[in-house]
Design a protein around this motif. Structure first.
Motif, PDB file in Angstrom:
ATOM      1  N   MET A 255       0.843  -1.200   0.000  1.00 46.85           N
ATOM      2  CA  MET A 255       0.000   0.000   0.000  1.00 46.85           C
ATOM      3  C   MET A 255       0.874   1.244   0.000  1.00 46.85           C
ATOM      4  SD  MET A 255      -2.705  -1.429   2.736  1.00 46.85           S
ATOM      5  CE  MET A 255      -4.210  -0.551   2.716  1.00 46.85           C
ATOM      6  N   GLN A 259       0.376   3.453  -3.547  1.00 49.03           N
ATOM      7  CA  GLN A 259      -0.720   4.422  -3.545  1.00 49.03           C
ATOM      8  C   GLN A 259      -0.316   5.679  -4.316  1.00 49.03           C
ATOM      9  OE1 GLN A 259      -1.753   5.124   0.496  1.00 49.03           O
ATOM     10  NE2 GLN A 259       0.199   5.988   1.046  1.00 49.03           N
ATOM     11  N   GLN A 260      -1.348   6.526  -4.552  1.00 47.79           N
ATOM     12  CA  GLN A 260      -1.106   7.653  -5.458  1.00 47.79           C
ATOM     13  C   GLN A 260      -0.022   8.590  -4.952  1.00 47.79           C
ATOM     14  OE1 GLN A 260      -4.912   9.458  -6.689  1.00 47.79           O
ATOM     15  NE2 GLN A 260      -4.096   8.905  -8.687  1.00 47.79           N
ATOM     16  N   LYS A 261       0.024   8.774  -3.631  1.00 48.72           N
ATOM     17  CA  LYS A 261       1.111   9.583  -3.079  1.00 48.72           C
ATOM     18  C   LYS A 261       2.168   8.654  -2.495  1.00 48.72           C
ATOM     19  CE  LYS A 261      -0.674  13.708  -3.802  1.00 48.72           C
ATOM     20  NZ  LYS A 261      -1.553  14.541  -2.967  1.00 48.72           N
ATOM     21  N   GLN A 281      -3.019   5.115 -10.867  1.00 45.40           N
ATOM     22  CA  GLN A 281      -3.921   4.595  -9.844  1.00 45.40           C
ATOM     23  C   GLN A 281      -3.633   3.099  -9.697  1.00 45.40           C
ATOM     24  OE1 GLN A 281      -6.364   6.438  -8.072  1.00 45.40           O
ATOM     25  NE2 GLN A 281      -6.371   4.553  -6.881  1.00 45.40           N
ATOM     26  N   TYR A 284      -6.033   0.183  -4.394  1.00 47.15           N
ATOM     27  CA  TYR A 284      -7.479   0.174  -4.189  1.00 47.15           C
ATOM     28  C   TYR A 284      -8.244  -0.121  -5.481  1.00 47.15           C
ATOM     29  CZ  TYR A 284      -5.632   2.547  -0.137  1.00 47.15           C
ATOM     30  OH  TYR A 284      -4.876   2.872   0.942  1.00 47.15           O
ATOM     31  N   LYS A 367     -12.992  -0.610  -4.771  1.00 48.87           N
ATOM     32  CA  LYS A 367     -14.373  -0.856  -5.167  1.00 48.87           C
ATOM     33  C   LYS A 367     -14.536  -2.009  -6.152  1.00 48.87           C
ATOM     34  CE  LYS A 367     -14.806   2.854  -8.593  1.00 48.87           C
ATOM     35  NZ  LYS A 367     -13.503   3.534  -8.497  1.00 48.87           N
TER      36      LYS A 367
ATOM     37  N   VAL B 202     -12.132   6.414  -2.438  1.00 52.30           N
ATOM     38  CA  VAL B 202     -11.222   5.393  -1.912  1.00 52.30           C
ATOM     39  C   VAL B 202     -11.928   4.812  -0.698  1.00 52.30           C
ATOM     40  CG1 VAL B 202      -9.016   4.999  -0.777  1.00 52.30           C
ATOM     41  CG2 VAL B 202      -9.156   6.586  -2.701  1.00 52.30           C
ATOM     42  N   PHE B 203     -11.966   3.488  -0.601  1.00 56.22           N
ATOM     43  CA  PHE B 203     -12.729   2.875   0.487  1.00 56.22           C
ATOM     44  C   PHE B 203     -11.857   2.552   1.694  1.00 56.22           C
ATOM     45  CE2 PHE B 203     -15.458   2.066  -3.112  1.00 56.22           C
ATOM     46  CZ  PHE B 203     -16.701   2.320  -2.574  1.00 56.22           C
ATOM     47  N   SER B 216      -2.001  11.635   4.389  1.00 57.83           N
ATOM     48  CA  SER B 216      -1.023  11.391   3.334  1.00 57.83           C
ATOM     49  C   SER B 216      -1.388  12.111   2.049  1.00 57.83           C
ATOM     50  CB  SER B 216      -0.905   9.894   3.069  1.00 57.83           C
ATOM     51  OG  SER B 216      -2.085   9.426   2.456  1.00 57.83           O
ATOM     52  N   GLU B 218      -3.744  11.210   0.091  1.00 56.13           N
ATOM     53  CA  GLU B 218      -4.340  10.257  -0.858  1.00 56.13           C
ATOM     54  C   GLU B 218      -5.774  10.682  -1.212  1.00 56.13           C
ATOM     55  OE1 GLU B 218      -2.565   7.864  -2.129  1.00 56.13           O
ATOM     56  OE2 GLU B 218      -4.040   6.563  -3.104  1.00 56.13           O
ATOM     57  N   LYS B 351     -20.681  -0.761  -5.850  1.00 57.39           N
ATOM     58  CA  LYS B 351     -19.220  -0.678  -5.751  1.00 57.39           C
ATOM     59  C   LYS B 351     -18.547  -1.400  -6.902  1.00 57.39           C
ATOM     60  CE  LYS B 351     -18.164  -2.312  -1.678  1.00 57.39           C
ATOM     61  NZ  LYS B 351     -17.267  -2.758  -0.608  1.00 57.39           N
ATOM     62  N   GLY B 352     -19.112  -2.585  -7.242  1.00 51.72           N
ATOM     63  CA  GLY B 352     -18.436  -3.427  -8.220  1.00 51.72           C
ATOM     64  C   GLY B 352     -18.733  -3.058  -9.669  1.00 51.72           C
TER      65      GLY B 352
END
Lengths: 419, 353
Positions: A255, A259-261, A281, A284, A367, B202-203, B216, B218, B351-352
């Protein structure tokens, strides 16, 4: 030599008993001993493996939760023609069975009934409280007076799915189908169709992970098997070290990386290879699941591959080269076929582990990366719909069995080698 | 050498037996700053004999049901959400408790016969002030408006509160949310609103995650448990800001598991739910007590919240102040106990897709 004995009579021991019988006797004791030795393991497998699986299979078709609370209601219900509202008799039976049944049983039944129609839960609970004050009929009107949901045919029709003590409903649910009120199989409402998509996704991810593991694992294993000991040992440690590291630690490390950052994107942006607003991306989503699971499952591919490759004698290749094959051709004709048992063992192992994976998709899946395992966990923990969990699990089990069977037909199970 | 090993082995085994002779309580909660507040407020101060082991979980009744059905109960006291408090009590997983001690002192009546009061908490939107140097998001509409405030949003993996917030962002009055949700069109409307941020979410599922996501960078905004946001601001000096709009107020209770060490568990729960314990917890995390008298204790005791650099007024960080309540949605656990399964499946499909 004096071998004149040509008769076919049995060979006897010194005390006159046929040798075969005597041997069997001696072996039987050994067999019993051997059996006693494996007995603890057998019992262990039986208790921790077979019994739970049996229990799971039973749960996936069991629908008694509710039938034990409303048996008479269902009897009179079956006579109803499913038009309009049921008769006074149905209301009356329901009324008394609800009023006189034990609270916890109603609680459990209402959880089950809520799967077929949302709202049963509070309806039963409220009604049970209110029914205490009602002594005599007409029950239909009085019940409707306590809550107008009793006048909603939807609730009554939903009961039709539950009339039998066993049901295929959970299996239907697991493939986006359902029973309608007269027990015909119909498609689930469009916005609740999730399982077929999830099945396809689960297969896709597992196949991709297996493929990438093979692509990455094959050269590594080849190096491991052919390099001199001092290098290959070091390499082996590099393979095993992550294997021994906690799964969660590795997932979280990914992770941070992706991740993006995260580290990777930051490096790319810092080195001007990537514009700040176009960061990849990689976390996630499904990509993340495939990347992280490939890394986690790689040792399961490398170890069987390595152990098989180790047994391929280098002289085969030398012989092929000696006979004039090009190195590529020799590798393709000689080395690869010899490594097939390792490849199939590794692929089967990785695929089987991947298809039931849960924690990594949960953490990095976002998702679109959720797999069947995540839905099982969700229903197990949150909705308490264990029947659905069991049917999803049973389908997974059946798929694995079919896969194993097909594999046995095509490749032959005796060709699997773990070392 | 062999003898020594043997002795050690039997020693260990006998210790295991002696250990289990004293009825210990296993207390199960959500971890992080929240469990820490419970530890300091009423676990450390508990002196009635039984020692208390703390474990973490992520909610849900699955493990409890499995323990009760298998007759192997290892959890004694569990911190549960209100809809689970209802279901678990109905299905006979929890012990019924005597509520006479606190029932008249509660802000809302308890959701079932098996619970003792814990706290009010809220799903709250928040952001890092540094992420918005110019105009700052003010309400839940801004949270759902990715044109006005571009950037990713952190949301949880289940549907509770998201449906409510989406409807308020779509123009439904906070007090009418559950009326609208009880119609199929209402749910459609909520999902249509969720669609507008779908490609920007983002979940998260663990309570500490949204704080990391916002810290962060994100995501630019996230939903989180208000207490976690408060603890991060107050104890860690984070530069976070709440969006006190359409916060969804939820109740939290303690229950005793049937078949565990019930007597000890009930005694501990009585201690954990006194007005003093409820108030004490707010020294470490800004969740609202459920007992009216606890709020008075805090008011008199301000500055109540303990930080390393002196105490701070806690009431402004509570989700139960009149200012916040005016714009809040009061969560309806009965609605969720009824409709949760269906909405969650639909949420999963959303979600999917």
């Amino acid at each position: 030599m004096n071998q004149t004995q040509t008769s076919t009579g049995p060979i006897l021991t010194t005390d006159g008993i046929p040798l075969k019988v005597s041997l069997k006797k001696a072996e039987r004791i050994n067999k019993i001993r051997a059996f006693l030795l494996v007995l603890p393991l057998l019992a262990f497998i039986l208790i921790t493996f077979l019994v739970p699986i049996g229990d799971m299979l039973a749960r996936s078709v069991d629908d008694r939760q509710i039938n034990t609370v409303f048996p008479k209601t269902f009897e009179v219900y079956k006579k109803w023609d499913r038009q309009g509202l049921p008769s006074e008799e149905v209301y009356k039976t329901m009324f008394f069975e609800l009023k006189n049944s034990e609270g916890y049983a109603v609680g459990k039944a209402s959880t089950r009934m809520n799967y077929s129609k949302s709202g049963w839960k509070s309806l039963l609970k409220k009604s049970k409280r209110k029914f205490k004050k009602i002594e005599e009929g007409p029950f239909k009107e009085k019940m409707i007076a306590t809550d107008k949901k009793w006048a909603d045919p939807e609730y009554w029709l939903a009961l039709g799915q539950m009339v039998d003590p066993t049901t295929m409903g959970y299996y239907l649910n697991a493939v986006d189908l359902k029973y309608d009120s007269s027990k015909n199989i119909v498609q689930q409402k469009e916005n609740r169709r999730i399982y077929n998509k999830t099945w396809i996704k689960t297969f896709k991810v597992s196949l991709l992970v297996t493929l990438f593991c093979l692509l990455l694992g094959y050269p590594i294993s080849y190096l491991l098997a052919t390099l001199p000991m001092k290098y290959s040992n070091l390499l082996m440690i590099c393979v095993l070290l992550p294997f021994w590291t906690s799964l969660l630690v590795r997932t979280v490390a990914w992770m941070v990386m992706l991740q993006q950052k995260g580290v990777l994107n930051n490096l790319l942006v810092m080195s001007n290879l990537l514009a700040d607003e176009n960061r990849f991306q990689l976390m996630y989503n499904q990509t993340a699941v495939v990347i992280v699971m490939t890394q986690i499952l790689l040792p399961f591919m490398v170890l069987p591959l390595y152990s098989v490759m180790k047994t391929i004698s280098p002289t085969y290749m030398r012989a092929a080269l000696n006979l004039g094959a090009s190195p590529m051709h020799a590798f393709y004709k000689i080395y690869m076929p010899n490594s097939v048992p390792g490849v199939s063992a590794g692929c089967l192992l990785v695929f089987i582990i991947a298809i039931g994976y849960y924690i990594t998709p949960e953490l990095v899946g976002g998702k679109d990366g959720q797999m069947v395992g995540n839905w099982i966990a969700y229903h197990l923990k949150t909705t308490l719909n264990w029947g659905l969990c069991a049917s999803l699990g049973a389908i997974l089990l059946a798929m694995m069995t079919v896969l194993y069977w097909a594999y046995n037909k095509i490749v032959g199970i005796e060709n699997i080698k773990l070392g | 050498m062999r003898k020594a090993i043997k002795a050690a082995f039997f020693g260990l085994i006998s210790m295991a037996f002696v250990g289990s002779a004293i009825a210990d309580i296993t207390f199960v909660s959500w971890g992080g700053a929240y469990t820490a507040s419970q530890q300091k407020a009423y676990i450390d101060t508990y002196s009635k004999g039984s020692s208390i082991t703390v474990e973490n979980y992520n909610g849900g009744l699955g493990e409890i049901k499995a323990q009760v059905e298998a007759g192997n109960v290892t959890w004694d006291v569990v911190d549960v959400l209100p809809d689970q408090a209802i279901t678990g009590c109905d299905e006979g997983l929890f012990v019924k408790v005597d509520q006479s001690e606190f029932i008249n002192d509660m802000v809302v009546p308890p959701v079932s016969d098996c619970v003792v009061p814990q706290i009010f908490w809220a799903y709250t939107a928040f952001y890092d002030k540094a992420a918005f140097p110019g105009k700052k998001p003010k309400n839940i509409k801004d949270f759902f408006d990715v044109k006005k405030f571009p950037g990713k949003r952190g949301i949880h993996t289940w549907a509770n509160a998201l449906i409510e917030m989406a409807l308020v962002a779509d123009g439904v009055k906070a007090s009418k949310v559950y009326e609208v949700m009880s119609t199929p069109e209402g749910i459609d409307r909520a999902f249509a609103k969720l669609d507008t941020i779908k490609d920007h979410v983002v979940f998260w599922s663990a309570g500490s995650k949204p704080l990391e996501l916002v810290s962060s960078g994100e995501v630019v905004m996230a939903l989180a448990y208000n207490g976690r946001i408060g603890a991060a601001i107050l104890s860690e000096g984070k530069n976070f800001e709440y969006i006190w709009d359409a916060t969804v107020l939820e109740q939290e209770y303690l229950v005793a598991i049937k078949g565990g060490n019930e007597a000890e568990a009930l005694e501990f729960m009585a201690h954990a739910s006194t007005a003093e314990s409820n108030a004490e917890q707010a020294k470490y995390i800004p969740y609202g007590p459920m007992r009216k008298s606890s709020i008075n204790i805090i008011k008199k005791g301000e500055p109540w919240f303990i930080t390393s650099s002196g105490n701070i007024d806690i009431l402004p960080h509570m989700p139960t102040t009149p200012k916040v309540l005016k714009r809040a949605v009061i969560g309806d656990p009965v609605w969720w106990a009824d409709n949760g399964a269906e909405v969650h499946e639909r949420f999963g499909a959303w979600k999917g897709s």
